[in-house]
Design an enzyme around this catalytic site. Structure first.
Site, PDB file in Angstrom:
ATOM      1  N   LYS A   1       0.826  -1.223   0.000  1.00  0.00           N
ATOM      2  CA  LYS A   1       0.000   0.000   0.000  1.00  0.00           C
ATOM      3  C   LYS A   1       0.851   1.259   0.000  1.00  0.00           C
ATOM      4  O   LYS A   1       0.487   2.262  -0.622  1.00  0.00           O
ATOM      5  CB  LYS A   1      -0.943   0.031   1.196  1.00  0.00           C
ATOM      6  CG  LYS A   1      -0.210   0.064   2.518  1.00  0.00           C
ATOM      7  CD  LYS A   1      -1.128   0.050   3.713  1.00  0.00           C
ATOM      8  CE  LYS A   1      -0.288  -0.070   4.979  1.00  0.00           C
ATOM      9  NZ  LYS A   1       0.468  -1.340   5.081  1.00  0.00           N
TER      10      LYS A   1
ATOM     11  N   GLU B   1      -4.728  -5.747  -5.384  1.00  0.00           N
ATOM     12  CA  GLU B   1      -5.918  -5.965  -4.538  1.00  0.00           C
ATOM     13  C   GLU B   1      -5.554  -6.033  -3.050  1.00  0.00           C
ATOM     14  O   GLU B   1      -6.277  -5.500  -2.198  1.00  0.00           O
ATOM     15  CB  GLU B   1      -6.594  -7.280  -4.964  1.00  0.00           C
ATOM     16  CG  GLU B   1      -7.875  -7.610  -4.245  1.00  0.00           C
ATOM     17  CD  GLU B   1      -8.980  -6.597  -4.491  1.00  0.00           C
ATOM     18  OE1 GLU B   1      -9.582  -6.610  -5.559  1.00  0.00           O
ATOM     19  OE2 GLU B   1      -9.224  -5.762  -3.596  1.00  0.00           O
TER      20      GLU B   1
ATOM     21  N   GLY C   1      -6.912  -6.080   3.052  1.00  0.00           N
ATOM     22  CA  GLY C   1      -6.553  -7.505   3.059  1.00  0.00           C
ATOM     23  C   GLY C   1      -7.390  -8.411   2.175  1.00  0.00           C
ATOM     24  O   GLY C   1      -7.247  -8.412   0.952  1.00  0.00           O
TER      25      GLY C   1
ATOM     26  N   ILE D   1     -10.622  -8.409   1.497  1.00  0.00           N
ATOM     27  CA  ILE D   1     -11.846  -7.895   0.864  1.00  0.00           C
ATOM     28  C   ILE D   1     -11.517  -7.489  -0.570  1.00  0.00           C
ATOM     29  O   ILE D   1     -10.641  -6.648  -0.774  1.00  0.00           O
ATOM     30  CB  ILE D   1     -12.403  -6.661   1.609  1.00  0.00           C
ATOM     31  CG1 ILE D   1     -12.531  -6.923   3.107  1.00  0.00           C
ATOM     32  CG2 ILE D   1     -13.741  -6.242   1.016  1.00  0.00           C
ATOM     33  CD1 ILE D   1     -12.935  -5.687   3.917  1.00  0.00           C
TER      34      ILE D   1
ATOM     35  N   GLU E   1       1.887  -2.567  16.588  1.00  0.00           N
ATOM     36  CA  GLU E   1       3.349  -2.613  16.541  1.00  0.00           C
ATOM     37  C   GLU E   1       3.935  -1.973  17.800  1.00  0.00           C
ATOM     38  O   GLU E   1       3.268  -1.200  18.488  1.00  0.00           O
ATOM     39  CB  GLU E   1       3.855  -1.793  15.341  1.00  0.00           C
ATOM     40  CG  GLU E   1       3.161  -2.058  14.039  1.00  0.00           C
ATOM     41  CD  GLU E   1       3.932  -3.023  13.158  1.00  0.00           C
ATOM     42  OE1 GLU E   1       5.132  -3.250  13.424  1.00  0.00           O
ATOM     43  OE2 GLU E   1       3.323  -3.566  12.219  1.00  0.00           O
TER      44      GLU E   1
ATOM     45  N   LYS F   1      -4.211   3.882   2.338  1.00  0.00           N
ATOM     46  CA  LYS F   1      -5.251   3.066   1.704  1.00  0.00           C
ATOM     47  C   LYS F   1      -6.327   3.946   1.075  1.00  0.00           C
ATOM     48  O   LYS F   1      -6.830   3.644  -0.010  1.00  0.00           O
ATOM     49  CB  LYS F   1      -5.845   2.114   2.743  1.00  0.00           C
ATOM     50  CG  LYS F   1      -4.815   1.052   3.164  1.00  0.00           C
ATOM     51  CD  LYS F   1      -5.204   0.363   4.443  1.00  0.00           C
ATOM     52  CE  LYS F   1      -4.196  -0.694   4.853  1.00  0.00           C
ATOM     53  NZ  LYS F   1      -4.441  -1.162   6.240  1.00  0.00           N
TER      54      LYS F   1
END
Lengths: 429, 429
Positions: free
Chosen positions: B106, B130, B135, B137, B191, B206
């Site tokens: 991304k 995609e 993820g 979808i 994280e 995104k």
């Protein structure tokens, strides 16, 4: 710029009107998307003189199907007239003539999909039918392209807006089935003869299409076990709510160890499940894939513009293929042998509501019957009814085979202390 | 059977491992879907001797990127290594060599998508991505194919699982941000340095990709207004709940009259809206199209197998195109000029929580300021705080311009009776 692509439209009802609106209104966008102008060349109508809410040149209208089907000018036939036998003949002949097909016809695809896809493969033509299931939701594309890499093991769909509207109203307003049905008919959400919707037949046709695509096996309409919502009572819905469930008419297709089951039935869906909050006339399809896990696709299941969106998206795909010379190259025809589950292999949780005599030992008798057929229980609720010498017992089972449950219910029929088997629902979520 | 298609994998981390699992485990299905065997030919790793949870032949591993990128045997490069500058160089060189690209990156696509797509167009290669958004979808396919016939005017996404997990926990358990973040870090949902997630940067990347695709204009990362969730308090969430809202970190992209706005911000979402019940690490993208209306796509936003599902679905598309000889024929590159909305053109409802002095006339002063800047109010709630001489006022506005709201807030800053502008949220649903 490539040569214009000419389409023939069979039907100018609700969806046909929407198709004309989008093809005309989004003319420039569609040219940018496909590289070609898309032109509505001919439209089949029943009544040439009827007033229309979209303007179509008088000389484009025809009441002769062969003006379209055997018209050498026409590249793509868009079928939005409905019906089965006559329509099937038109489509097979159009394919014979080398025309590509876009159809919104679930009845046709559920009943004769394999035959039509075989003819298309023979003639190197595209047949796309996104609009046949769940109106504006691109669920067929999702199954065919989006999950091409995965193994789908479960598809659950709220694929009939009429019944979802009725169940939503019953749930939100505590209303009775007959009253809400009448209201839905007045609002135009239900037909004068609502049988096809409320008895689950419409949903069964859509599940035939989805399960065939998802499992790559030729599922027939007759393989779908169907139960409608006309027996769902407001009491069932209220009890469900108290225990954390919404009643939804679900199409449920499952595949385990290569064996398939498909049903349409009113189902108790746990409120935390994404399908439980799909309300009103909306549709949603939940897909479980081995690798991807849980997904759900939500949107309008019907209506002029949503359905036309799917029809024209298919048209865009056909035109792109035309310009690349690759029509008919990617069939959605099933390629695996179909194996159906037996009742022993079908497994789910169940919700059972019984009216029983309010006396000692009744619960013991009932639970013994479950035990005898190896149906274990998740929870049991019993409460006396003040106005009435009978008590109500609600039982929720663990996963049990349908065969086992059938045996339990058969024994209940002949058990004196059970006055009524009030209701039995599958449980999901 | 056509010749086997050989892929080179850049990276064998979480997603790369999933890709190998699916390509190996679904070998037969993939052959049926594409007509070709798909073979993992080479895998770029950092450490050749590291133990792996999937078995890849030792001689397929390499630590030299050029073994893949300039390997004439390899047809498709699957990039799952992450990173931006170096990775971009690899991908541009692979395209130069005529290889097709599938990427889950991304950051790369948000920052250098247009350059990469231009190179792909020049070389006649496919670039599919995609897995870069949401993820498992298939949302990119849905925008590009499913809604090719429609004009999309709004995209709202819960596209970051970490922040949705944190906000869900805060809402369901009444917990504080810092505590839930710590727990999420322990569980591996966040994280050690959570900045990119919690400050909205990951979601912004995104949304850059989704809005570029949905609106056909080159939206840049810098065009996205970003606000994270680190200032969301449990009080905000509790007040929101009482008034019928859930706080969600939404990416919101809108287009009206050819003008675009894109933001990522914590938003009060009405509980009846389908996005409000998307909980935990799940993602969902809500798409509004002029013709189709409201739709939503729900599923896992990350994880080895869901993300790999999307990568391999792209790989299937590339291989189908290879077998038809039509790669690089359908670019997702933007073709419309970008026009951004000004603050005057951006409009929404707002939720404002103020701490004020509990004395007469305060509310009058506050509402006058709203009126002066033409922000009309939907509802106002004031309640005294027992423990404290200050009162709390919650205001929900009607649709108002962002410029007007900015002026209101600027005046509030210098208004003595307002002790704190506790929080300001956009409202949706």
């Amino acid at each position: 710029m490539k040569k214009p692509i000419k389409i023939g439209l069979l039907g100018l009802g609700t969806v046909g009107t929407g198709v004309v609106r989008i093809v005309e209104g989004h003319r420039e966008d569609l040219e940018k998307q496909t590289g070609s102008a898309i032109v509505v060349e001919k439209v089949l109508v029943q009544d040439l003189s009827k007033l229309r809410s979209v303007s179509v040149d008088r000389d484009k209208l025809t009441d002769q199907p062969w003006d379209i089907i055997r018209n050498p000018e026409i590249d793509v036939v868009v079928e939005v007239m409905g019906g089965v036998q006559e329509t099937k003949a038109y489509i097979l002949e159009a394919l014979e003539q080398g025309k590509h097909i876009v159809t919104a016809n679930k009845d046709l695809m559920a009943m004769h999909g394999p035959e039509i896809l075989a003819k298309a493969a023979e003639k190197g033509c595209d047949v796309f039918y996104e609009a046949s299931v769940a109106g504006g939701i691109p669920i067929i594309r999702t199954l065919v392209e989006g999950f091409s890499s995965d193994r789908i093991t479960k598809i659950m769909g709220i694929v009939n807006g009429t019944t979802n509207y009725i169940l939503t109203k019953m749930s939100q307003e505590g209303a009775a089935y007959a009253d809400v049905l009448k209201e839905a008919q007045m609002l135009g959400y239900a037909e004068a003869d609502p049988t096809s919707d409320v008895e689950g037949l419409d949903a069964a046709r859509k599940m035939t299409i989805l399960s065939t695509l998802g499992f790559h096996s030729e599922v027939a309409l007759a393989d779908v076990k169907v139960k409608g919502i006309s027996k769902v009572s407001k009491e069932d819905i209220q009890y469900g709510k108290k225990l954390g469930y919404e009643v939804k008419l679900l199409g449920i297709a499952e595949k385990h160890d290569e064996h398939i089951s498909v049903s349409v039935e009113p189902t108790m869906v746990k409120t935390s499940h994404p399908l439980a909050s799909v309300n009103g006339v909306f549709n949603a399809v939940y897909v479980y894939g081995e690798a991807v896990g849980e997904t759900m696709f939500y949107g309008p299941g019907a209506g002029e513009m949503p359905t036309a969106t799917s029809v024209v998206a298919d048209l865009v795909a056909v035109v792109r293929n035309l310009n690349l010379g690759v029509n008919g190259q990617h069939s959605t025809a099933p390629y695996l042998e179909k194996k159906l589950k037996t009742d022993e292999q079908i497994s789910s949780k169940y919700f059972v509501l019984l009216h029983v005599e309010d006396k000692a030992g009744v619960l013991a008798q009932i639970t013994q019957i479950f035990a005898r057929h190896e149906v274990s229980l998740e929870s049991v609720f019993q409460h006396p009814n003040e106005h009435n010498p009978k008590a109500e017992i609600i039982i929720i089972t663990h996963d049990a085979s349908q065969a086992g449950m059938n045996k339990v219910l058969a024994e209940f029929e002949s058990l004196d202390v059970i006055q009524t088997i009030q209701s039995v629902y599958r449980v999901e979520g």
